[in-house]
Design a protein around this motif. Structure first.
Motif, PDB file in Angstrom:
ATOM      1  N   GLN A 143     -19.939  47.430 149.224  1.00 31.86           N
ATOM      2  CA  GLN A 143     -20.212  47.842 147.838  1.00 31.86           C
ATOM      3  C   GLN A 143     -18.972  48.542 147.284  1.00 31.86           C
ATOM      4  O   GLN A 143     -18.420  49.429 147.948  1.00 31.86           O
ATOM      5  N   LEU A 144     -18.541  48.150 146.103  1.00 28.79           N
ATOM      6  CA  LEU A 144     -17.353  48.720 145.482  1.00 28.79           C
ATOM      7  C   LEU A 144     -17.737  49.405 144.175  1.00 28.79           C
ATOM      8  O   LEU A 144     -18.130  48.733 143.209  1.00 28.79           O
ATOM      9  N   GLU A 145     -17.646  50.719 144.135  1.00 28.71           N
ATOM     10  CA  GLU A 145     -17.834  51.432 142.871  1.00 28.71           C
ATOM     11  C   GLU A 145     -16.551  51.275 142.058  1.00 28.71           C
ATOM     12  O   GLU A 145     -15.444  51.448 142.583  1.00 28.71           O
ATOM     13  N   ALA A 146     -16.684  50.944 140.793  1.00 26.67           N
ATOM     14  CA  ALA A 146     -15.492  50.644 139.999  1.00 26.67           C
ATOM     15  C   ALA A 146     -15.718  51.014 138.538  1.00 26.67           C
ATOM     16  O   ALA A 146     -16.831  51.297 138.103  1.00 26.67           O
ATOM     17  N   ARG A 147     -14.623  50.976 137.787  1.00 31.07           N
ATOM     18  CA  ARG A 147     -14.684  51.256 136.346  1.00 31.07           C
ATOM     19  C   ARG A 147     -13.818  50.232 135.628  1.00 31.07           C
ATOM     20  O   ARG A 147     -12.649  50.028 135.964  1.00 31.07           O
ATOM     21  N   ALA A 148     -14.402  49.556 134.643  1.00 32.56           N
ATOM     22  CA  ALA A 148     -13.663  48.540 133.894  1.00 32.56           C
ATOM     23  C   ALA A 148     -12.568  49.191 133.054  1.00 32.56           C
ATOM     24  O   ALA A 148     -12.816  50.167 132.338  1.00 32.56           O
ATOM     25  N   THR A 149     -11.373  48.661 133.156  1.00 27.67           N
ATOM     26  CA  THR A 149     -10.245  49.148 132.354  1.00 27.67           C
ATOM     27  C   THR A 149      -9.893  48.181 131.234  1.00 27.67           C
ATOM     28  O   THR A 149      -9.199  48.556 130.289  1.00 27.67           O
ATOM     29  N   ARG A 150     -10.384  46.952 131.344  1.00 30.24           N
ATOM     30  CA  ARG A 150     -10.106  45.952 130.312  1.00 30.24           C
ATOM     31  C   ARG A 150     -11.204  44.911 130.316  1.00 30.24           C
ATOM     32  O   ARG A 150     -11.573  44.396 131.371  1.00 30.24           O
ATOM     33  N   VAL A 151     -11.753  44.633 129.158  1.00 28.39           N
ATOM     34  CA  VAL A 151     -12.746  43.565 128.985  1.00 28.39           C
ATOM     35  C   VAL A 151     -12.257  42.711 127.832  1.00 28.39           C
ATOM     36  O   VAL A 151     -12.203  43.168 126.694  1.00 28.39           O
ATOM     37  N   ARG A 152     -11.898  41.476 128.113  1.00 27.39           N
ATOM     38  CA  ARG A 152     -11.313  40.638 127.061  1.00 27.39           C
ATOM     39  C   ARG A 152     -11.973  39.259 127.059  1.00 27.39           C
ATOM     40  O   ARG A 152     -12.359  38.738 128.111  1.00 27.39           O
TER      41      ARG A 152
END
Length: 215
Positions: A143-152
């Motif tokens: 499981q990888l906790e993450a935060r989006a830095t770019r949504v295009r």
């Protein structure tokens, strides 16, 4: 000391011919991801993905532009990339015809149904994350906790490309090399989505010269 000469590689058989084809999909063997995101009301959305890759501490995801996951990430960047093993393929498939969008997008209306309680529908268990809002999938070994830095948006607008920074990695003890931070590739098996069929991995063939877990 004289080193033994390196053996010449065995002769390979070239393919005599190829067909020119126009496949409707290009899922040529990628790991399945269960993506956790947060809805506007604070509940969780869980969606299966078949387009994901990682480089360093960055994960890149491909999502349908009309899906709830894309909507969520455009407004709330936290996410969890949950990687199921082959034993979970039926749970993944239970999620496949469900959508968190209400009403169901027109292009999905004939084959999908709205389901707000995705975890329960799939028979999966939410587990609290440490650093992000959406829950982890307890049954997934990685499981990888993450935060989006770019949504295009993609060029044709049908899907979005998400770049996310991985903040924390959770791994089941039985897939970690004891005493290290390395995932044991002999024990960890991702669920593979290969032209819309589910597969596990076969026996190990070898390892790259850069491997940190040689046998």
């Amino acid at each position: 000391m004289t080193e033994a000469p390196t053996a010449a590689p065995a002769a390979l058989e070239p393919r005599a011919t190829h067909l020119t084809i126009e496949p409707s999909i290009l899922y040529f063997g990628t790991p399945v991801v269960l993506l956790s995101t947060e809805n506007a009301d604070g509940t969780a959305n869980l969606a299966p993905l078949s387009s994901a890759w990682a480089l360093g501490r960055t994960v890149v995801l491909g999502l349908g532009a009309a899906g709830q996951s894309a909507t969520n990430l455009a407004q709330r960047p936290d996410l969890v990339v949950n990687l199921p093993d082959p034993a979970l393929w039926q749970a993944v498939e239970r999620l496949a015809p469900l959508t968190g969008r209400d009403p169901v997008p027109a292009h999905k209306a004939d084959r999908f149904r709205y389901e707000p309680a995705k975890f329960a529908a799939a028979g999966l268990t939410p587990a609290p994350a440490d650093l992000v809002g959406p829950p982890r999938v307890a049954e997934c070994p990685l499981q990888l906790e993450a935060r989006a830095t770019r949504v295009r948006p993609a060029a044709d607008g049908s899907f979005v490309v998400v770049e996310a920074d991985v903040l924390r990695v959770h791994a089941a003890p039985d897939i970690v090399v004891p005493g290290t931070d390395h995932v044991d590739p002999a024990r960890w098996q991702p669920l593979i989505y290969n032209f819309r069929h589910y597969f596990g991995l076969g026996a190990e063939l070898g390892h790259t010269f850069r491997s940190e877990t040689p046998r």
